[in-house]
Design an enzyme around this catalytic site. Structure first.
Site, mmCIF file in Angstrom:
data_model
loop_
_atom_site.group_PDB
_atom_site.id
_atom_site.type_symbol
_atom_site.label_atom_id
_atom_site.label_comp_id
_atom_site.label_asym_id
_atom_site.label_seq_id
_atom_site.Cartn_x
_atom_site.Cartn_y
_atom_site.Cartn_z
ATOM 1 N N HIS A 477 0.828 -1.210 0.000
ATOM 2 C CA HIS A 477 0.000 0.000 0.000
ATOM 3 C C HIS A 477 0.858 1.253 0.000
ATOM 4 C CE1 HIS A 477 -4.035 -1.896 1.323
ATOM 5 N NE2 HIS A 477 -3.967 -1.713 0.022
ATOM 6 N N GLU A 713 -4.887 -15.399 -23.953
ATOM 7 C CA GLU A 713 -3.944 -15.424 -22.827
ATOM 8 C C GLU A 713 -3.478 -16.836 -22.512
ATOM 9 O OE1 GLU A 713 -5.777 -13.650 -19.376
ATOM 10 O OE2 GLU A 713 -7.716 -14.544 -19.797
ATOM 11 N N ASP A 737 -0.986 -13.310 -18.468
ATOM 12 C CA ASP A 737 -1.163 -14.760 -18.419
ATOM 13 C C ASP A 737 -0.476 -15.446 -19.598
ATOM 14 O OD1 ASP A 737 -2.533 -15.613 -16.085
ATOM 15 O OD2 ASP A 737 -4.276 -14.490 -16.773
ATOM 16 N N CYS A 784 -4.218 -6.057 -23.623
ATOM 17 C CA CYS A 784 -4.679 -5.508 -22.343
ATOM 18 C C CYS A 784 -3.805 -5.966 -21.186
ATOM 19 C CB CYS A 784 -6.142 -5.825 -22.091
ATOM 20 S SG CYS A 784 -6.481 -7.584 -21.961
HETATM 21 C C1 PEP Z 1 -3.652 -10.739 -18.608
HETATM 22 O O1 PEP Z 1 -3.600 -11.925 -18.244
HETATM 23 O O2 PEP Z 1 -2.753 -10.193 -19.260
HETATM 24 C C2 PEP Z 1 -4.817 -9.911 -18.240
HETATM 25 C C3 PEP Z 1 -4.978 -8.696 -18.730
HETATM 26 O O3 PEP Z 1 -5.685 -10.446 -17.352
HETATM 27 P P1 PEP Z 1 -5.423 -10.470 -15.770
HETATM 28 O O4 PEP Z 1 -4.166 -9.710 -15.511
HETATM 29 O O5 PEP Z 1 -6.611 -9.841 -15.155
HETATM 30 O O6 PEP Z 1 -5.307 -11.948 -15.507
HETATM 31 MG MG MG Z 2 -5.380 -12.890 -17.433
#
Ligand code: PEP
Ligand code: MG
Length: 852
Positions: A477, A713, A737, A784
């Protein structure tokens, strides 16, 4: 009414009167095998309509569960009656229950034992069914349960004919050798409550040997459920078994294994037995520097600072073990907690007035810690035993904090610091210890073993320009606060930091996790210039935040945000975000006692859609399981949670959750530009199944179709991109992932952190394959995962043909500005080189960090 062959009287047995009003249910019909299979003991269940559990006969209270949902009464004949309110109510941790007795109290039939809030318990637990069972059923020759409606304190519910007490010949056993087990950490999330205790007692009863369970210096008969519960074994407590008898060896082997595996309880992940716990675990691989003037650590908050070091040392608050009467001490604690609540509320308000609501959330979490029932129970019990409030409280929070610090889950381990922060605040109030306000000189860079969120909230920003700590990491934090307060910081630094003299000139590089001691005047000057350049560039990026990200040769990149809430959505728009590429809906499901309703979800999704106007909103469906548990979703133990029931797979096994969420998303779609995205798709069948469910719900609601995308992923999805692409509208690559699964490296593993790099050519090749697969069908691909926010990755991703970058909110202006400085043709050449590279290091060498 059941007819009995020989009437049982108070002279020949024990007559139990209803402890609650309601209707009797045979114990065999309770929807919990531990009770239905009589593992705890034989008895009855009552579906209650009253809210005060009363004594079913005269006796003595021999056990009150710390979560106050279960109590055991012992009759004069030695019969132990366990009354367990509700099913799975241990997870409520005392909320909704008010005990009216304590262990040792003698009670008369009809005396109140526990009052409970039936509405709260019914809403938050599996069932209100209350079990009345005889834990030492071996002492009962015949059970005569009653049936029908009963009134508390008036109608009979159970008659017990007692067996003639048999005496066990223990002399033969006591001559046999004693066998002891290894230390076993208990993996059950709420410790050995009724259910696992019953399983253990039943297993133990299968052996002739005398078996005892030991915790610290206390040991109890492992064949007694009550005794086991009375030992109050919590999560991660280390226990051992001691057995003596002809089959002692076999008992120890079987029972140790059973305890280590969670005694069949869902959600109990076996733990590796640890040696003596150390209060603060150090990261397995801490960066070390050979240069005496360079201290390395983890990059906790980016930016550079030039200044003079100042050591912050926390003083131990000494407390006396004994205090006033337990009433006086309890009152003191209550007052101290109330004062701490006010102080934290004031900090919360101060933070709320600032820019980042997330900071205020940290203090909201501190309020929760203050009223944590576990900590309050432990303190209250110690005060009753004669300890002073300060001593009891200090023991309680340090034990809890040390336990948290041990957890493998880095994020939870980091929360130990919050606990200590809250704990110290109350301790300071209790002891009247004062915190001296230090007047720091200009350009101070703090060095400390650790800092707390409270230290951060009261930091004089006009004087303190950066800090470096030994403890903590990028997810603490304190690091989160430092980032949002824009203070460069290093965590997890080398121990020798604490030996550096006050006033030593230093240069702190929070981007690289490096502290330079005694820099030359020239180095300090260069750093100041670098600081000025960074500030200038940030200003320029911010000023241009609303300009699109178009390369010098006219290629458009959409820059959108990864968000978890409405506040995030609003902030992303304010920073020039062009929409949302990933709404992690698990945040809507977390930190609550039950799943959000369709209505609640539809409201949240709709309000986010409205906040974005016509900008796109990609809602990712629930991605929990594996390492992301939900308190109300029992997940069985898995050997490999990352390869188990997570993401879309878990949704298939919980169609109720899935359909509710799909309906909520579809309903929100009329409020904006809503798209849906499924996580963790590994096979085409999964995509088809998810789409079919979506289509069924859409038709039932009668709304227009929405665009459907999937996360790429899992390597199999990237490899099958050309097939998957014909059945979706878009792909978004989850590089976090994808990297984990491609390199077979746990994304949260501290030891592998330096090697798990999304810029590994293996991952880049899968990104390339995904884009090619999508292009064949005219579909677009976004990113993402964290790779999208990495400035070294951006030019490669442009070159690979990625069309959307969904990034962390604060980086939106800089990523947009970076894209505007790139040329597509150069990026394509760079991407080709990166794909042909041997290692991630080589790839990174191809793309130097943007000049600062
Ligand atoms: C990822 O796996 O890159 C992703 C965007 O999902 P999360 O980080 O929520 O698993
Ligand atoms: Mg993911």
């Amino acid at each position: 009414m059941t007819q009995t062959p020989t009437p049982i009287s108070a002279a020949t047995g024990v007559l139990l009167v209803a402890p609650l009003s309601g209707s009797i249910l045979p114990i065999e019909q309770v929807p919990d095998p531990v009770f239905a299979e009589k593992m705890v003991g034989d008895g009855i269940s009552i579906d209650p309509v009253s809210q005060v559990l009363v004594a079913p006969c005269d006796g003595e209270i021999v056990q009150m569960h710390p979560s106050q949902h279960a109590v055991t009464l012992q009759t004069a004949e030695g019969i132990e009656i366990l009354m367990h309110i509700g099913l799975d109510t241990v997870t409520l941790r005392g909320k909704g229950f008010t005990p009216k007795v304590v262990v040792g109290d003698r009670v008369k039939l009809g005396d109140p034992l526990i009052e409970f809030d039936a509405d709260y318990v019914a809403l938050h637990a599996v069932s209100l069914l209350t079990q009345i069972v005889i834990v030492n059923s071996d002492q009962v020759a015949r059970f005569v349960p009653k049936a029908g409606q009963v009134l508390a304190g008036q109608d009979l519910v159970l008659e017990l004919l007692l067996s003639k007490a048999g005496t066990t010949d223990t002399s033969a056993i006591s001559s046999l050798p004693v066998v002891t087990s290894n230390a076993i950490p208990v993996p059950n999330p709420v410790g050995l409550h009724a259910r696992p205790a019953a399983v253990l007692a039943n297993l133990a009863k299968q052996y002739q040997a005398d078996v005892r369970l030991k915790k610290e210096d206390k040991s109890v008969n492992a064949k007694s459920v009550t005794a086991l519960m009375g030992l109050q074994v919590g999560f991660k407590d280390v226990v051992s078994l001691v057995a003596q008898g002809p089959d002692a060896e076999a008992a120890i082997t079987a029972l140790s294994e059973a305890i280590a595996n969670g005694l069949g309880e869902e959600g109990a992940t076996p733990m590796v037995s640890t040696a003596e716990p150390k209060p603060v675990p150090q990261p397995v691989t801490r960066p070390r520097s050979d240069d005496p003037n360079t201290i390395l650590g983890v990059a906790a908050s980016p930016g550079v600072a030039v200044g003079y070091l100042h050591q912050v040392r926390q003083q131990e608050i000494e407390v006396a073990e004994r205090g006033g009467t337990s009433d006086e001490e309890s009152r003191k604690l209550e007052q101290a907690i109330a004062q701490a609540q006010q102080e934290i509320a004031a900090l919360q308000a101060k933070m709320q007035a600032g820019e980042d609501a997330k900071q205020a959330d940290i203090f909201a979490a501190h309020q929760e810690i203050l009223t944590d029932p576990d900590m309050q129970d432990t303190t209250a019990e110690a005060i009753i035993r004669g300890q002073s409030a300060a001593y009891a409280w200090k023991q309680a929070y340090t034990t809890q904090a040390n336990r948290l610090a041990q957890l493998k889950n880095d994020l939870l381990a980091q929360r130990a610091n919050d606990l200590r922060d809250v704990g110290r605040r109350v301790l300071r109030i209790l002891t009247g210890a004062t915190t001296e306000a230090i007047a720091y000189p200009d350009q101070t860079i703090l060095a400390a073993e650790d800092l707390t969120p409270s230290d951060m909230a009261t930091l004089d920003r006009s004087k303190v320009v950066g800090f470096c700590t030994i403890a903590g990491g990028a997810t603490s934090h304190v690091a989160i606060l430092a980032r949002s307060m824009d203070i460069p910081a290093i965590a997890g630094g080398e121990e020798r930091l604490l030996e550096v003299a006050n006033g030593t000139p230093v240069v702190l590089d929070g981007t690289r996790g490096q502290l330079r001691l005694n820099p030359s005047a020239d180095e300090m000057e260069r750093t100041r210039q670098r600081q000025a350049r960074i500030a200038e560039r940030r200003q320029a990026d911010l000023a241009a935040k609303d300009q699109p990200a178009i390369t010098t040769d006219g290629h458009r990149m959409e820059v959108v945000a990864n968000i978890g809430s409405l506040a995030d959505a609003e902030k992303s728009v304010a920073l020039g975000g062009e929409g949302v590429g990933l709404l992690r809906t698990e945040f809507v499901f977390m930190e609550r006692a039950m799943a959000p309703s369709e209505e609640e979800q539809a409201d949240i999704y709709s309000s986010i859609a409205r906040a974005l106007g016509d900008r796109p909103l990609i809602i990712r469906t629930l991605d929990v399981g594996g390492d992301k548990p939900l308190p109300y979703l029992p997940m069985p133990h898995e050997e490999n949670p990352f390869l188990g029931d997570r993401g879309i797979r878990l949704c298939f096994s919980r169609p109720d959750l899935m359909r509710t969420q799909f309906r909520a998303i579809l309903r929100a779609s009329s409020h904006g530009n809503v798209r849906i995205m499924f996580p963790m798709i590994a096979r085409l069948e999964e995509l088809r199944q998810a789409k079919q469910v979506l289509e069924e719900e859409r038709q039932a609601l009668g709304v227009a179709p929405i665009e459907v995308g999937i996360m790429i992923e899992v390597p199999s999805a990237a490899l099958m991109a050309d097939r998957l692409a014909s059945e979706v509208d878009f792909f978004s690559i989850g590089t976090n992932d994808l990297t984990q699964y491609t390199l077979a490296m746990d994304r949260g593993h501290p030891k592998l952190a330096a090697q798990i790099d999304a810029l590994d050519p293996a991952v880049l090749r899968l990104v390339d394959l995904t884009v090619k697969g999508a292009t064949q069908h005219g579909k677009w691909v976004g990113i993402c995962g964290g790779m999208g926010s990495d400035p070294q990755a951006v030019p490669i991703l442009v070159g690979l043909g990625i069309q959307e970058l969904s990034v962390s909110i604060p980086t939106i202006p800089s990523i947009k500005a970076q894209v505007r400085g790139l040329g597509l043709a150069e990026c394509q050449a760079l991407a080709a080189q990166a794909l042909a590279a041997d290692t991630a290091v080589t790839v990174r060498q191809l793309v130097p960090l943007p000049e600062e």
